[in-house]
Structure formats: structure tokens, C-alpha cells
Design a protein around this motif. Structure first.
Motif: not given
Length: 269
Positions: A126-146
Motif C-alpha cells: 500500500i502506497f500511503n507513504y512517500y520518501e523525500l530529500t530536503v536540504n538544510v542550509t546554514e543561517s547567518i545568525w548561527s555564526k558568532w561572527t554575525t
């Protein structure tokens, strides 16, 4: 009743129930996950992303389903229960917020329940599911230099404001209150005297002709006898004497004897 008759009745009932079950299965619709449109976006290291699940329904009635999001190891990341899918929906979108940690690509699995509402293959899957690939990028607010850069900018702004206020407090005003008061008094003295009002001028212009008219009327009121009497009483002017012309003075006649004497005396010499 013999066993033979019982078997015949069971067979007949089975033959009647099979078409009814088939008709029930064909009358009910199903829900499918549109794999071409389902996607995810907005995934960053310090904020959640959103999974957009596109569903298609061929059911004749509204149905409710439960949706959950799992990672590649089967751990639950997010879920949404009792999602109402309208009957006959061509493209119904369900948005689910999901948080992922770590940069890069992540495999997630979309699972919908109950399974009976979704299509099955001939093999029974039964096809009640779907596998998906997503990409996580780095936020500028995650850097201490910001944060360091923002702090430096704030400090520079505070210093600039402090220096400006200090320079403004040290600077004395060009004109004092005494100067302003003296200027106001001098301007008040220099102002010309107010001219006579228009009403006063108009009153004067209207009054002058009235006086002249009254004098003229007074003169006209005098009788001829009074005028003659005034003329007789007035002192007579003496006739002006003509200036006496002075006759030119006669030049003294010269004596001929003197000439002769003067002549004879000159000759004797």
C-alpha cells in the motif's frame, strides 16, 4: 437437511456476496500522494522548514487522515492529526513544520493513515507513504561572527551619539537673550509712526468742501447795499506816482581860452 443441500446454499450465498463486495470496493474512492508536487523548503540550522504534501482524493465524501513525518531511522519529527480531505479534491495541500539539525541533505518519510484509503499494488503493498530529500542550509545568525559584527556596529553608533551630544553641549549660542532683547527694542524704535487712518482722511476731505460751500453761501446772502457800503468805507488807495526820470547831466564846457593859453605856453617852450 442433507450435507449436499447445505453446500449448495453456501455456494449460492458466496456467489451473491462476491459481486456486492466488488461493487462496494469500486464505489469507494481513494487518496493518493502526488509525488511530483510534494516538496520541502526553508530548512536552516536555526529554524524549521515546511513540508508541502499534495494530495488527490477521489472519495465521494470528506475523509480524515493522520500525517506524520519520520527521519531515515523511523524517529518521529512532526505530525498532524485529523486532517480533513474534501471529497473530489484534485490538489489539496497540507503543510507540516519540521525541524532538522545539521547541514546538508536529509531523508524524511511522509506516512499517512489509515492505509485502507490509499492505493495498493498487485503484490499487496500500500502506497500511503512517500520518501523525500530536503536540504538544510546554514543561517547567518548561527555564526558568532554575525553577532560580533552587530555588537561592533551598535558600539560605534553609541560613541557617535555621545560625541555629538558632548560637542553640542560645549558650543555656546551665538546670540544671547540680552542681544535678542536689545534687537527687539531697536526694531521697535525704528518703526515709523502709524499714518492717519483712512476714516480721518475721509472726514477731512468731506469737511473742507462743506466749509467752502457755507462761506460761498454766506457771501451770496449779503445784499447789494451792504456791498456798496463796504466799498465806500474801504480806504482809498493813493495813486502810485510815476518815478521821475533823471535827465542826463550836461558835461561841463571846456574853455577855449585855456586851450589857447596852453597852446601858447607850449609854443614858448
Amino acid at each position: 437437511m442433507s450435507v449436499k443441500k447445505i453446500l449448495m446454499i453456501v455456494v449460492v450465498l458466496a456467489l451473491i456476496a462476491a459481486p456486492i463486495a466488488a461493487m462496494a470496493d469500486t464505489s469507494d474512492g481513494q487518496i493518493e500522494i502526488n509525488e511530483d508536487k510534494t516538496n520541502g523548503d526553508g530548512f536552516k540550522t536555526n529554524s524549521n522548514g515546511t513540508v508541502h504534501i499534495h494530495l488527490k482524493s477521489t472519495e465521494t465524501n470528506d475523509v480524515g487522515i493522520d500525517i506524520r513525518i519520520e527521519d531515515s531511522e523511523g524517529n518521529l519529527l512532526a505530525e498532524k492529526n485529523n486532517v480533513n480531505i474534501p471529497a473530489g479534491s484534485e490538489d489539496f495541500v497540507v503543510d507540516v513544520s519540521v525541524g532538522l539539525s545539521g547541514l546538508g541533505d536529509h531523508e524524511i518519510k511522509i506516512v499517512c493513515e489509515p492505509k485502507g484509503l490509499f492505493p495498493a499494488t498487485t503484490g499487496g503493498e500500500i502506497f500511503n507513504y512517500y520518501e523525500l530529500t530536503v536540504n538544510v542550509t546554514e543561517s547567518i545568525w548561527s555564526k558568532w561572527t554575525t553577532y560580533l559584527a552587530v555588537a561592533i556596529v551598535v558600539i560605534l553608533i553609541v560613541i557617535a551619539i555621545f560625541l555629538r551630544m558632548r560637542s553640542a553641549s560645549d558650543k555656546k549660542p551665538d546670540t544671547t537673550f540680552t542681544d535678542l532683547e536689545n534687537k527687539r527694542k531697536s526694531s521697535a524704535k525704528d518703526e515709523p509712526a502709524p499714518a492717519a487712518s483712512t476714516e480721518r482722511k475721509r472726514y477731512k476731505t468731506e469737511k473742507t468742501p462743506a466749509k467752502e460751500a457755507s462761506k460761498a453761501n454766506a457771501k451770496k446772502a449779503e445784499s447789494f447795499t451792504e456791498l456798496e457800503q463796504r466799498k465806500s468805507e474801504a480806504p482809498k488807495e493813493k495813486p502810485k506816482s510815476e518815478p521821475v526820470k533823471e535827465s542826463p547831466k550836461a558835461e561841463p564846457k571846456k574853455d577855449k581860452g585855456e586851450k589857447k593859453l596852453r597852446y601858447t605856453s607850449d609854443r614858448r617852450k
